[in-house]
Scaffold this active site. Structure first.
Site, short mmCIF file in Angstrom:
data_model
loop_
_atom_site.label_atom_id
_atom_site.label_comp_id
_atom_site.label_asym_id
_atom_site.label_seq_id
_atom_site.Cartn_x
_atom_site.Cartn_y
_atom_site.Cartn_z
N VAL A 187 0.87 -1.19 0.07
CA VAL A 187 0.09 0.05 -0.14
C VAL A 187 0.82 1.22 -0.02
O VAL A 187 0.34 2.33 -0.18
CB VAL A 187 -0.90 0.00 1.33
N LYS A 188 2.35 1.00 -0.02
CA LYS A 188 2.98 2.17 0.04
C LYS A 188 3.43 2.83 -1.30
O LYS A 188 2.63 2.31 -2.18
CB LYS A 188 4.35 1.90 0.75
N ILE A 189 3.95 4.03 -1.52
CA ILE A 189 4.34 4.86 -2.48
C ILE A 189 4.81 3.82 -3.71
O ILE A 189 4.28 3.80 -4.84
CB ILE A 189 5.01 5.86 -2.31
#
Length: 389
Positions: A187-189
């Site tokens: 879910v991170k960049i």
């Protein structure tokens, strides 16, 4: 269900992983080294040390800062558990600094006051973990000045902030922190599946971080206590861990890094649309930290509950029922049972607790369409204006 966040993968990512699977190296090989070098170049840091996840990165960063039994780590209560747990892994005590009511990051003014008291009491922190909540750095300039004055090590937990900037430079460049930690969770960049990295400009820290991620082993004669027995020889010179990242993960990370600008641009465009569309509702919207430009890992709003007929939980559950995968970042760490057992209690950090009673993370991710975002806005507006779930 529109999730609050998700990975964005394409054929180039798949091809990069397949290429490694068909190669001679699956772990701790040339692709990992390329990923570390590429990340360091991107954020203008001297070194990157890749590990299996950001929690491991925080752990070895604390160890590299010589945090241990009897020492003290401070961080924010508005974060994921790992920002505090990393201190406990090292045998240190943990304390918190409440958040700024505008930015929801660790409040540098409260930090300054707490340090004055700690100096008087002879109980200064050895490490401060400054969390770049939602993708936006804290007031790192003030924090770095306080670190110089009081002698603690700053680790920036920038798990949310790959691609963000502070004071006109990339987060991770090391101007205001001894070490910076990134996360590559889906879910991170950008993602490596699971993974993390510690950035630093200090070669001695990079060397120790690499040793700590791999069992505390070295093949460098400089660090051995006797001459090498032969080309096969290594020594364990301290207690380390198996925190290695694979070349498979690194290949995905390298491919994702090529798309970082596009990912950040899309997140910023979606955040700007939220800011414009929600301004007239009984909400407190994200506020920019001076000198910081967010990566917008999260888009969090705070319900002005005193102006609403629906409760915080009712709004949250109604959005979920409408197919919107809202979330809440975060439950204040000091209210977790483990930390309550250490002596923390309700009321210790009132701003973080007020935040928790009002916050909702709305969906934001690069593949989110404007149609999906408009639906989120429409459903939130309906709930807040009609007062009906």
């Amino acid at each position: 269900m529109i999730p609050y966040g998700r990975q964005s993968l394409d054929q180039a990512d798949i091809d990069a992983v397949v290429e490694v699977l068909q190669s001679d190296w699956l772990t701790q090989g040339p692709t990992l080294e390329r990923f570390e070098v590429a990340m360091a170049a991107r954020v203008e840091a001297g070194f990157g040390v890749a590990v299996c996840n950001a929690t491991a990165a925080l752990h070895i960063a604390c160890l590299a800062a010589d945090l241990g039994q009897g020492d003290l780590l401070w961080t924010t209560p508005n974060t994921f558990l790992a920002s505090a747990n990393c201190g406990r892994y090292c045998g240190a005590d943990v304390d918190f600094v409440d958040i700024d009511p505008l930015t929801w990051n660790l409040d540098a003014r409260l930090l300054a006051r707490k340090l004055e008291v700690a100096e008087r009491d002879g109980r200064l922190p050895k490490v401060l973990v400054a969390v770049a909540f939602s993708g936006q750095s804290c007031d790192m300039r003030s924090i770095a000045q306080l670190a110089t004055r009081y002698g603690f090590t700053v680790i920036e937990d920038a798990s949310h902030a790959v691609g963000a900037t502070y004071a006109g430079r990339p987060v991770g460049c090391g101007e205001f922190a001894a070490m910076t930690v990134f996360s590559f969770h889906p879910v991170k960049i950008i993602t490596t599946g699971e993974g993390g990295m510690v950035m630093t400009n200090r070669p001695e820290l990079a060397e120790r971080l690499r040793r700590l991620r791999s069992h505390g082993m070295t093949r460098d004669p400089v660090h051995m206590d006797e001459p090498s027995h032969g080309p096969w020889y290594y020594q364990q010179v301290e207690l380390g861990f198996n925190y290695r990242m694979t070349d498979i993960q690194a290949a995905l990370g390298l491919s994702q890094l090529n798309k970082l600008d596009a990912f950040i641009g899309r997140r910023r465009a979606l955040a700007a649309r939220y800011q414009a569309a929600l301004t007239d509702l009984p909400l407190t919207l994200p506020c920019a930290q001076t000198e910081a430009e967010s990566a917008w890992h999260l888009y969090v709003v705070r319900l002005q509950t005193e102006r609403l007929t629906l409760s915080h939980r009712e709004v949250f559950e109604a959005l979920r029922a409408a197919g919107i995968g809202v979330n809440l970042h975060y439950i204040p760490v000091h209210l977790q049972p483990y930390y309550r057992e250490l002596g923390f209690t309700s009321g210790d950090f009132p701003e973080a607790e007020r935040y928790y009673a009002q916050a909702i993370s709305l969906p934001i991710f690069p593949a989110m369409s404007e149609t999906q975002q408009d639906y989120v806005i429409e459903q939130l507006r309906r709930l807040l204006t009609t007062g009906k779930a």
